[in-house]
Enzyme design. Structure first.
Site, PDB file in Angstrom:
ATOM      1  N   ASP A 183      24.128  66.083  47.963  1.00 30.89           N
ATOM      2  CA  ASP A 183      22.724  65.887  47.573  1.00 30.89           C
ATOM      3  C   ASP A 183      22.109  67.278  47.452  1.00 30.89           C
ATOM      4  OD1 ASP A 183      19.929  65.527  47.536  1.00 30.89           O
ATOM      5  OD2 ASP A 183      20.068  63.646  48.650  1.00 30.89           O
ATOM      6  N   ARG A 223      19.238  50.224  28.012  1.00 25.98           N
ATOM      7  CA  ARG A 223      19.795  50.207  29.365  1.00 25.98           C
ATOM      8  C   ARG A 223      21.009  51.115  29.430  1.00 25.98           C
ATOM      9  NH1 ARG A 223      23.670  46.740  30.493  1.00 25.98           N
ATOM     10  NH2 ARG A 223      22.738  45.009  29.330  1.00 25.98           N
ATOM     11  N   LYS A 283      11.555  65.054  42.763  1.00 29.16           N
ATOM     12  CA  LYS A 283      11.134  66.221  43.526  1.00 29.16           C
ATOM     13  C   LYS A 283      11.026  67.449  42.622  1.00 29.16           C
ATOM     14  CE  LYS A 283      11.447  63.426  47.087  1.00 29.16           C
ATOM     15  NZ  LYS A 283      12.138  62.221  46.595  1.00 29.16           N
ATOM     16  N   TYR A 343      18.446  62.653  54.529  1.00 29.53           N
ATOM     17  CA  TYR A 343      17.228  61.906  54.248  1.00 29.53           C
ATOM     18  C   TYR A 343      17.307  60.500  54.852  1.00 29.53           C
ATOM     19  CZ  TYR A 343      13.938  59.128  51.480  1.00 29.53           C
ATOM     20  OH  TYR A 343      12.968  58.250  51.083  1.00 29.53           O
TER      21      TYR A 343
END
Length: 379
Positions: free
Chosen positions: A172, A48, A197, A100
């Site tokens: 972003d 983790r 993406k 977005y």
């Protein structure tokens, strides 16, 4: 190394030899690591917090973005949420209004529920941002080019405003990827990516990244990353690393295709507007050219009627009607009912995200085949 080489070769591969001379890092599919002794560690304790496969990916993205540190998250939205956790109740964030839809949903639900406030403005105009700053403002959040109307914000200008007022600048950078644009080098404090993406590039895995400009921000992000646990799995880290190796050639190809397709759409009688930052008549063309190395593969356009738009989805064959972007396959999206359905109607209408507005993610197929597919869809 030049960026094309950095996409293929990890910055530390000459320092760390993989077992048996493996050309790619193994998938360390383990939840925990044993210790050599009490108080001793191999450098890895629990996946983790850190994992060797993920570490190689994070260091590669840091090298591409010029970041002090990068964390790889399970999705792009997990990356956004991690950054949002930097802010407390009462803090205000100024955001580009054209972003977005998932980011808008996050801000307007969890963000507001936890006491933060958000001011949405058109960040392409400096005065809008300056007028929105108040005593509680802590950050400016932008996408450039923006999703989906391809607005271009001057990153250096926003960085100057942020520095002058003691704010963080968060960018972003999903649409252009680190291959075409590096906001940290232009003064940004944090860069976010949906690694699903262009970075992964094959529509086969989900990922996100948070890139920090300095040690102070990196330490805060790492602490929350360890505490909350939105970490990318070892197997998905391997898949993203594999995709990253072809980032340069993919981005060059999608841009080449996008330029041809944008010109075709611009001259089509049923298309009323084309939004592509690679067109010289785009209002943000010069700014984008000054702050990036390319224009990317994202195009938005409006049709003459809603029927033309709906018919297009029925007639396309090579291009697929699907959400997402940045993969090797070309995808067409209906933002009004897909990616931006959670954006308030009045905002969508002001931005022009209507039943005639379509978004195209150009892939690496033959450009002439894609143009013929669009011709058929628009006929």
């Amino acid at each position: 190394m030049n960026i094309e080489t950095l996409c293929v070769h990890s910055p530390n591969e000459d320092k760390i030899a993989h077992a048996y001379g493996a050309m790619t890092i193994p998938i360390f599919q383990t939840a925990t690591f044993s210790h050599p002794g009490v108080g001793e560690s191999t450098g890895y304790d629990y996946s983790r917090q850190s994992n060797p496969t993920r570490t190689e990916l994070e260091e590669s993205i840091s090298a591409l973005e010029g970041a002090y540190d990068t964390v790889a998250t399970s999705t792009g939205m997990a990356a956004c949420l991690l950054v949002l956790e930097l802010f407390n109740a009462g803090d205000n964030i100024i955001s580009q209004e054209d972003i977005y839809g998932g980011s808008t949903r996050l801000f307007n639900t969890l963000g507001i529920e936890r006491g933060r406030t958000f001011t949405y403005v058109d960040t392409t105009k400096k005065e809008n941002v300056l007028n929105a700053i108040n005593e509680n403002t802590k950050a400016i959040f932008i996408e450039t080019p923006s999703n989906p109307t391809m607005l271009v914000t001057d990153i250096k200008e926003m960085a100057e405003i942020a520095k002058e007022h003691g704010l963080l600048l968060i960018v972003d950078n999903t649409f252009l990827s680190p291959y075409f644009q590096n906001p940290l080098k232009l003064g940004a404090d944090i860069v976010i990516h949906s690694g699903t993406k262009y970075i992964a590039g094959h529509n086969d895995t989900l990922a996100g990244f948070v890139c920090s400009a300095n040690a102070d921000i990196a330490e805060k992000i790492r602490f929350m990353y360890k505490t909350v646990g939105p970490s990318l799995s070892p197997f998905d880290s391997f898949l993203v690393l594999r995709g990253l190796k072809t980032l340069a050639v993919r981005m060059d190809r999608v841009q080449e295709n996008a330029l041809k397709i944008a010109e075709f759409l611009k001259n089509h009688k049923k298309i009323t507007n084309v939004y592509y930052v690679g067109l010289s008549d785009h209002p943000g063309y010069e700014i984008n050219k000054a702050q990036s190395r390319g224009f990317g593969g994202m195009i938005a356009f409006t049709t003459d009627t809603a029927k033309t738009a709906l018919d297009a989805f029925e007639k396309i064959e090579i291009i697929k009607y699907a959400e997402s972007l940045g993969g090797v396959e070309s995808l067409i999206t209906f933002p009004m009912i897909q990616t931006h359905a959670d954006v308030p109607v009045e905002v969508r209408e002001r931005l022009g995200i209507t039943d005639k507005f379509l978004r195209l993610s150009v892939g690496i197929e033959n450009a002439d085949d894609l143009i013929r597919d669009l011709e058929r869809a628009l006929a």
